[in-house]
Design a protein around this motif. Sequence first.
Motif, PDB file in Angstrom:
ATOM      1  N   ALA A 102       0.825  -1.205   0.000  1.00 55.92           N
ATOM      2  CA  ALA A 102       0.000   0.000   0.000  1.00 55.92           C
ATOM      3  C   ALA A 102       0.861   1.259   0.000  1.00 55.92           C
ATOM      4  CB  ALA A 102      -0.939  -0.007   1.208  1.00 55.92           C
ATOM      5  N   ALA A 103       1.923   1.247   0.793  1.00 59.92           N
ATOM      6  CA  ALA A 103       2.776   2.439   0.900  1.00 59.92           C
ATOM      7  C   ALA A 103       3.560   2.701  -0.380  1.00 59.92           C
ATOM      8  CB  ALA A 103       3.733   2.280   2.073  1.00 59.92           C
ATOM      9  N   LEU A 104       3.941   1.654  -1.074  1.00 62.70           N
ATOM     10  CA  LEU A 104       4.766   1.834  -2.271  1.00 62.70           C
ATOM     11  C   LEU A 104       4.016   2.519  -3.403  1.00 62.70           C
ATOM     12  CD1 LEU A 104       6.733  -1.516  -2.152  1.00 62.70           C
ATOM     13  CD2 LEU A 104       7.751   0.782  -2.236  1.00 62.70           C
ATOM     14  N   ALA A 105       2.710   2.666  -3.275  1.00 59.59           N
ATOM     15  CA  ALA A 105       1.932   3.410  -4.273  1.00 59.59           C
ATOM     16  C   ALA A 105       1.981   4.912  -4.004  1.00 59.59           C
ATOM     17  CB  ALA A 105       0.479   2.927  -4.257  1.00 59.59           C
ATOM     18  N   LEU A 106       2.547   5.318  -2.860  1.00 61.15           N
ATOM     19  CA  LEU A 106       2.603   6.733  -2.488  1.00 61.15           C
ATOM     20  C   LEU A 106       3.858   7.392  -3.064  1.00 61.15           C
ATOM     21  CD1 LEU A 106       1.712   6.296   1.300  1.00 61.15           C
ATOM     22  CD2 LEU A 106       0.155   6.998  -0.537  1.00 61.15           C
ATOM     23  N   PRO A 107       3.826   8.706  -3.257  1.00 59.10           N
ATOM     24  CA  PRO A 107       5.051   9.406  -3.677  1.00 59.10           C
ATOM     25  C   PRO A 107       6.074   9.408  -2.545  1.00 59.10           C
ATOM     26  CG  PRO A 107       3.294  10.987  -3.207  1.00 59.10           C
ATOM     27  CD  PRO A 107       2.669   9.620  -3.143  1.00 59.10           C
ATOM     28  N   MET A 108       7.339   9.228  -2.884  1.00 54.54           N
ATOM     29  CA  MET A 108       8.393   9.197  -1.867  1.00 54.54           C
ATOM     30  C   MET A 108       9.742   9.379  -2.542  1.00 54.54           C
ATOM     31  SD  MET A 108       8.487   5.104  -1.016  1.00 54.54           S
ATOM     32  CE  MET A 108       6.711   4.952  -1.161  1.00 54.54           C
ATOM     33  N   THR A 109      10.758   9.628  -1.748  1.00 58.78           N
ATOM     34  CA  THR A 109      12.109   9.740  -2.275  1.00 58.78           C
ATOM     35  C   THR A 109      12.633   8.370  -2.664  1.00 58.78           C
ATOM     36  OG1 THR A 109      13.165   9.442  -0.122  1.00 58.78           O
ATOM     37  CG2 THR A 109      12.554  11.700  -0.735  1.00 58.78           C
ATOM     38  N   SER A 110      13.643   8.360  -3.509  1.00 58.50           N
ATOM     39  CA  SER A 110      14.244   7.087  -3.901  1.00 58.50           C
ATOM     40  C   SER A 110      14.895   6.399  -2.700  1.00 58.50           C
ATOM     41  CB  SER A 110      15.264   7.298  -5.024  1.00 58.50           C
ATOM     42  OG  SER A 110      16.201   8.282  -4.676  1.00 58.50           O
ATOM     43  N   ALA A 111      15.428   7.175  -1.759  1.00 53.51           N
ATOM     44  CA  ALA A 111      16.038   6.570  -0.570  1.00 53.51           C
ATOM     45  C   ALA A 111      14.992   5.828   0.262  1.00 53.51           C
ATOM     46  CB  ALA A 111      16.713   7.641   0.282  1.00 53.51           C
ATOM     47  N   MET A 112      13.827   6.421   0.430  1.00 54.21           N
ATOM     48  CA  MET A 112      12.767   5.751   1.182  1.00 54.21           C
ATOM     49  C   MET A 112      12.246   4.539   0.415  1.00 54.21           C
ATOM     50  SD  MET A 112      10.856   5.279   3.747  1.00 54.21           S
ATOM     51  CE  MET A 112      11.197   6.713   4.780  1.00 54.21           C
ATOM     52  N   GLN A 113      12.125   4.676  -0.893  1.00 53.78           N
ATOM     53  CA  GLN A 113      11.674   3.540  -1.693  1.00 53.78           C
ATOM     54  C   GLN A 113      12.633   2.359  -1.539  1.00 53.78           C
ATOM     55  OE1 GLN A 113      11.834   3.263  -6.175  1.00 53.78           O
ATOM     56  NE2 GLN A 113       9.621   3.462  -5.894  1.00 53.78           N
ATOM     57  N   ALA A 114      13.924   2.649  -1.505  1.00 54.92           N
ATOM     58  CA  ALA A 114      14.906   1.581  -1.319  1.00 54.92           C
ATOM     59  C   ALA A 114      14.679   0.873   0.010  1.00 54.92           C
ATOM     60  CB  ALA A 114      16.322   2.150  -1.382  1.00 54.92           C
ATOM     61  N   GLN A 115      14.433   1.632   1.074  1.00 52.74           N
ATOM     62  CA  GLN A 115      14.205   1.008   2.381  1.00 52.74           C
ATOM     63  C   GLN A 115      12.970   0.105   2.370  1.00 52.74           C
ATOM     64  OE1 GLN A 115      14.983   2.948   6.155  1.00 52.74           O
ATOM     65  NE2 GLN A 115      15.339   4.865   5.072  1.00 52.74           N
ATOM     66  N   LEU A 116      11.887   0.589   1.752  1.00 49.32           N
ATOM     67  CA  LEU A 116      10.667  -0.209   1.710  1.00 49.32           C
ATOM     68  C   LEU A 116      10.861  -1.484   0.895  1.00 49.32           C
ATOM     69  CD1 LEU A 116       7.888   2.515   1.243  1.00 49.32           C
ATOM     70  CD2 LEU A 116       8.561   1.351   3.337  1.00 49.32           C
ATOM     71  N   GLN A 117      11.584  -1.378  -0.218  1.00 49.24           N
ATOM     72  CA  GLN A 117      11.785  -2.558  -1.066  1.00 49.24           C
ATOM     73  C   GLN A 117      12.705  -3.573  -0.386  1.00 49.24           C
ATOM     74  OE1 GLN A 117      10.148  -3.335  -3.640  1.00 49.24           O
ATOM     75  NE2 GLN A 117       9.435  -1.494  -4.681  1.00 49.24           N
ATOM     76  N   PHE A 118      13.727  -3.116   0.325  1.00 47.49           N
ATOM     77  CA  PHE A 118      14.577  -4.056   1.070  1.00 47.49           C
ATOM     78  C   PHE A 118      13.756  -4.781   2.139  1.00 47.49           C
ATOM     79  CE2 PHE A 118      18.489  -1.714  -0.355  1.00 47.49           C
ATOM     80  CZ  PHE A 118      19.165  -2.813  -0.854  1.00 47.49           C
ATOM     81  N   GLU A 119      12.896  -4.042   2.816  1.00 50.98           N
ATOM     82  CA  GLU A 119      12.044  -4.676   3.831  1.00 50.98           C
ATOM     83  C   GLU A 119      11.067  -5.656   3.180  1.00 50.98           C
ATOM     84  OE1 GLU A 119      10.512  -6.011   7.201  1.00 50.98           O
ATOM     85  OE2 GLU A 119      12.256  -4.676   7.084  1.00 50.98           O
ATOM     86  N   LEU A 120      10.539  -5.291   2.016  1.00 50.62           N
ATOM     87  CA  LEU A 120       9.634  -6.190   1.308  1.00 50.62           C
ATOM     88  C   LEU A 120      10.348  -7.492   0.944  1.00 50.62           C
ATOM     89  CD1 LEU A 120       6.828  -6.558   0.025  1.00 50.62           C
ATOM     90  CD2 LEU A 120       7.724  -5.457  -2.047  1.00 50.62           C
ATOM     91  N   ALA A 121      11.600  -7.385   0.520  1.00 51.09           N
ATOM     92  CA  ALA A 121      12.374  -8.590   0.189  1.00 51.09           C
ATOM     93  C   ALA A 121      12.540  -9.485   1.421  1.00 51.09           C
ATOM     94  CB  ALA A 121      13.736  -8.193  -0.373  1.00 51.09           C
ATOM     95  N   LYS A 122      12.780  -8.890   2.582  1.00 48.98           N
ATOM     96  CA  LYS A 122      12.914  -9.691   3.808  1.00 48.98           C
ATOM     97  C   LYS A 122      11.606 -10.431   4.124  1.00 48.98           C
ATOM     98  CE  LYS A 122      16.472  -6.994   6.206  1.00 48.98           C
ATOM     99  NZ  LYS A 122      16.800  -6.215   7.425  1.00 48.98           N
ATOM    100  N   CYS A 123      10.500  -9.736   3.907  1.00 51.38           N
ATOM    101  CA  CYS A 123       9.205 -10.368   4.185  1.00 51.38           C
ATOM    102  C   CYS A 123       8.954 -11.535   3.233  1.00 51.38           C
ATOM    103  CB  CYS A 123       8.089  -9.334   4.074  1.00 51.38           C
ATOM    104  SG  CYS A 123       8.180  -8.039   5.332  1.00 51.38           S
ATOM    105  N   HIS A 124       9.249 -11.330   1.950  1.00 51.48           N
ATOM    106  CA  HIS A 124       9.080 -12.420   0.991  1.00 51.48           C
ATOM    107  C   HIS A 124      10.018 -13.587   1.323  1.00 51.48           C
ATOM    108  CE1 HIS A 124       6.167 -10.507  -1.511  1.00 51.48           C
ATOM    109  NE2 HIS A 124       6.948  -9.555  -1.951  1.00 51.48           N
ATOM    110  N   ASP A 125      11.222 -13.256   1.754  1.00 50.14           N
ATOM    111  CA  ASP A 125      12.172 -14.317   2.125  1.00 50.14           C
ATOM    112  C   ASP A 125      11.635 -15.119   3.303  1.00 50.14           C
ATOM    113  OD1 ASP A 125      14.943 -15.558   2.076  1.00 50.14           O
ATOM    114  OD2 ASP A 125      14.928 -14.719   4.095  1.00 50.14           O
ATOM    115  N   GLN A 126      11.040 -14.436   4.267  1.00 47.45           N
ATOM    116  CA  GLN A 126      10.476 -15.138   5.425  1.00 47.45           C
ATOM    117  C   GLN A 126       9.358 -16.071   5.001  1.00 47.45           C
ATOM    118  OE1 GLN A 126       7.960 -13.350   8.884  1.00 47.45           O
ATOM    119  NE2 GLN A 126      10.099 -13.093   9.499  1.00 47.45           N
ATOM    120  N   GLN A 127       8.685 -15.742   3.911  1.00 47.26           N
ATOM    121  CA  GLN A 127       7.602 -16.578   3.396  1.00 47.26           C
ATOM    122  C   GLN A 127       8.092 -17.603   2.377  1.00 47.26           C
ATOM    123  OE1 GLN A 127       5.332 -12.984   2.142  1.00 47.26           O
ATOM    124  NE2 GLN A 127       3.620 -13.918   3.243  1.00 47.26           N
TER     125      GLN A 127
END
Length: 603
Positions: free
Chosen positions: A262-287
């Motif tokens: 949901a958050a990744l559809a919002l406008p944000m800086t590239s630095a914040m986008q990187a943080q969200l995508q790294f966290e998303l990868a961790k979540c997918h890895d856990q699954q």
Amino acid sequence: MPVHFEQVLECFQLGQWENTERLARQLLADTPEFVPALQVLAMTLAQQGRASEARDLLQRATQLQPQSAEAWINLGNACLECADLEGADAAFGHARTLGAGDEVAYLLGHGLTLLGNGNYVDAQVLLKAAFEREPDAPDVRLAHAQCLSELERFDDLAQCLQGLDADALDQQQQRALAWLLAQAGRDEAALLLYRRLLETAPDDELRIQLALLLERLNRVEDAADALAAVAHQSTTPMRALCAARVLRRQGEASAAVAELSAALALPMTSAMQAQLQFELAKCHDQQAQVDAAMQALARAHSAAAEAFGQRSPAQASAPVLGWLQQRLHKPMPAYWQTPVADALPDDPVFLVGFPRSGTTLLERMLDGHRQLDVLDERPALEVMIEQLRSRQDWQDDDLDASLERLAPAQVQQARQKYWQEVGRHLQPRGRLVDKYPLTMTRLPYVARMFPRADWLLLLRHPCDCVLSCHMQAFGINGGALAFASLESTARTYAAVMQWWDEQRQRAPARVHVLRYEDLVQDVPAQLEALMVFLSLTVEPEQLASHHASAARSRRINTPSYAQVVKPVNAAAVGRWERYRAHFSQAALDVLAPWVTRYGYRLD
């Protein structure tokens, strides 16, 4: 009855905004080109939150006094208040051409403008100059600190904040300080300030920042409680990042993915986008969703590279791992091995390994010994090296000669600089263990300065190292660019390990090697052998280091902070095999010699 400017000033100084505005407008009705009245009226409107009206008045002032640097600085600050960064940049540019380049008001205002534009390198030049001129001005210090935080110069940030009294700041400044203290690792001070602010003026942004800090300190349930008080409609990238971290650590990876998506559809800086995508990868890895994790990582590294290019264009184009060119080209002279006679502590133990090889786990075990003190990833050695490299006769491309030219007094001075930096973080009671994984690429400097140093080298299956580095958000810095893909990370691994092997031939070192897989399989035996190497005996606390880590109030200063509070386990051994399909043949070919050399297998 005519209005005098003194009356306007008196009301302004008393904070009587409505009276000041009324009197100033009456005065300007009679003398419309009286610039001081325009300026006071503008400041009065700004105090009432009417920044756009203030900017219009100050624009008029610059038209009446185009040669006044002060008028242009005032306009620049008004533009900043209106988030008009383009207008602010133009106004401060005018002020500079009129000779204001050394004035703190210009340096601060233009520095903040560049900071807002994401031009952190140029902003730092101006804000550092302002700080050097007025180090005791809170607004100047906080602006400089903010820039250091954006550049991820956290050690410099901690120094910048030293001695800043929160009680002397207004509420907005205190909010900024709380965040900066957390970024600098001054966790207890940050927690105290957040608690105070939330008692007096609670809001969701403060609660989210507090929750992020608590999670970073492994206080996951406390972080969840802080986040629970945030209004559900407060959907921001920062809130989603915090919620996802907490949910993932509570075993709720699916809910975390929903927050992030949901958050990744919002406008944000590239630095914040990187943080969200790294966290998303961790979540997918856990699954165990391997393909989804790799897709998120590709997006994360792309956003991180974009952010780094914006923050530091010159460094972004510099060669990756360029510092590896600093190397010995011939065997070191025998006299380097002569102990240095001075009153400084015993030469350190350097705990090293390729990143993500398990050095944090071992560090926690070593820190449980009463006769050892661990320096946790602080750049004390790098500070010493920078001092050496600042010498006029220093040549990086001829490291042999540069180190040999050092006189005994210069060696002692460098050693003192190292211990001075160590002392900024801890006062060792026993022998120091300096844990900084890539210090292994500084072997020649250590050989010259610390001839009685011991080395602990931790190895891990090269493929597991490479995968873990690729999956990790190391921050927006040049070194992280080396981990942008599995193949580039494999090349980086080979380059670092080849450098280490080559330099060890030229600068022999006393090294104890152990493998992560052996350590987690049999902690007592591996720890016993290591402690014998250090001429010490194992203490019971070392075998239950996860308890000490979980109870620790200071943060664990590495990306592995969440793992080391768990009992030692082998869950991460062989994780790369799930991702084998994503390792190109080229990457495996690069790693194969190291896999064989260190006793591992690819099949």
